[in-house]
Design an enzyme around this catalytic site. Structure first.
Site: not given
Ligand code: SAH
Length: 458
Positions: A287, A412
């Protein structure tokens, strides 16, 4: 049959911006026909120059702004709005957070799921300089090597020193590396002729460890003056603990090629998330916003309601960041991930943190979910964190057949999330808490969310 469009190419017209797209572009409507433009905010009245017209929508350029939205901020300058780096930098941060919440609500509404609530977006305290990873193209401008970015939807290169959303040290390392490469007359890649040496520079930096990885992506295997370059980079940037060369000789938009060599130091850098240590190699997914990721994982774990007794499946586990965070609060965690190097990292990371209640598998989440289901594994919680394309129907079916009490979906891409929620609901699961957007990507239009589904009592 050609329909008469309400606008023509090169026409100038005055319009009011009605909305923002999921890419952060302003939307003007002319007799129901949408025109998309950069750097325009809802409520603003603008003079537009029509650039392109398609059957259903077109693109226009703002030539004059007649009124200004109270939510407009000066930001860093228009150039950033035209790249993928910071397309929302002209919108005040609280309004960016509201935009992300609305984007999810609008998609739910379109899918007739407006009964589902969306919580306010969990924002970032300082919404700049957050990215722990950069992958920047390098080109030659007036005989100088420059890092930069392409303008949205084009191959027009915009040279930049300050990338606004990247860790400042990453920006500095890029400049230092460029100066050294310049000194040794390393040429930049030229797309048109598929010549030149250096294509991209990739830099990763551990938020807590401050360790830096630099990957020089070259078209050719040969990097002239390699030894001198390596020595100078290490001398000038002592925090570079991993220096690598990746070779990408193909004519492609894909950044990394198949071959990677360590030039100096280690193959990986280490970093921490929520107190757990991780080793991250060049090609593994990690991430990009470390402080917000900690919040995202805390929210996901809280919603999973772990007490130490649960069996958990973490599909799309990457290097095991969520798996390990959950393993601390569960009996057993199974992880699956398609990138082999990431699973190698995940296994090392479990050992590094003295956790022995995890099992990792390399492969397709869809196939492993079916296999675990056939083997009779009974997870209490299934965690999914898929790439933008979301889940497949077959994965959703295998997951629900195992009858977990909870499914925690980190997404996402709200468009595929909404599609997948509908499938879970058709199979007897319901969304029990407001969907939580967590802002992982300030200044951009990307939206990350956490959703909890629970089995409906029938
Ligand atoms: N949960 C991790 C990774 C999330 S990103 C984290 O938070 O860091 C999504 C991951 O899914 C990537 O690591 C990608 O390599 C992996 N992936 C993509 N398609 C897959 C598939 N079909 N099966 C399993 N993993 C997949």
């Amino acid at each position: 049959m050609k329909r008469n469009l309400p606008v023509t190419k090169n026409q100038k017209l005055t319009a009011t911006i009605m909305d923002l797209t999921y890419q952060g572009m302003g939307v003007a409507k002319v007799d129901g026909y949408s025109l998309f433009c950069d750097d325009a905010l809802p409520g603003e009245e603008v003079v537009l120059h029509v650039l392109k017209t398609g059957k259903n929508f077109g693109y226009a350029k703002v030539v004059e702004r007649l009124t200004t939205s109270p939510e407009r901020v000066t930001g860093k300058g228009k150039a950033y709005s035209q790249t993928g780096i910071a397309p929302l930098q002209h919108l005040a941060y609280p309004a960016q957070l509201k935009f992300k919440q609305k984007l999810v609500s609008d998609l739910l509404q379109k899918a007739h799921l407006d009964a589902l609530d969306v919580a306010p977006t969990l924002g970032m305290q300082v919404p700049y300089a957050y990215r722990n990873k950069a992958q920047v193209p390098v080109r030659e401008i007036n005989g100088e090597l420059k890092a930069g970015f392409f303008k949205r939807g084009s191959h027009n290169f915009l040279p930049l020193d300050d990338f606004l959303i990247q860790d400042k040290r990453i920006d500095e390392v890029i400049q230092a590396v460029l100066q050294i490469l310049q000194k040794y007359h390393i040429t930049a890649y030229d797309e048109a002729t598929h010549s030149g040496t250096l294509r991209h520079i990739m830099v990763r930096r551990g938020h807590y460890s401050n360790e830096v990885m630099v990957v020089l992506v070259t078209r050719t295997k040969k990097l002239p003056h390699k030894d001198e370059i390596v020595a100078e980079i290490i001398a000038k940037c002592p925090d570079v603990v991993s220096l690598q060369q990746n070779i990408n000789s193909k004519q492609t938009n894909v950044i990394l090629g198949d071959e990677t060599h360590v030039l100096a130091g280690k193959e990986y850098i280490t970093d921490q998330l929520n107190g757990l240590k991780f080793e991250i190699s060049a090609k593994s997914f990690y991430q990009v916003n470390p402080t917000q990721t900690e919040k995202l994982y805390q929210e996901a774990i809280k919603r999973a309601g772990l007490t130490g007794k649960e069996t958990v499946i973490d599909a799309y586990c990457g290097i095991g960041t969520i798996s390990l965070s959950m393993a601390k609060h569960a009996k057993k965690v199974y992880g699956v991930e398609i990138v082999e190097a990431a699973i190698a990292d995940a296994k090392k990371n479990a050992a590094l943190n003295n956790l022995d209640n995890l099992e990792f598998e390399v492969g397709n989440a869809e196939e492993w979910m079916a296999t675990w289901q056939e083997q009779g594994i009974k997870p209490d919680v299934i965690m999914v964190d898929p790439p933008r394309k979301g889940l497949t129907q077959s994965l959703i079916e295998s997951a629900t057949k195992m009858q977990p009490t909870k499914i925690v979906y980190v997404s996402c891409n709200p468009a595929t999330l909404v599609r997948d929620l509908q499938s879970f609901m058709d199979l007897g699961y319901k969304v029990t808490q407001p969907i939580l957007p967590v802002d992982q990507f300030p200044q951009t239009a990307h939206v990350e969310t956490v959703t909890v589904l629970e089995r409906s009592e029938k």
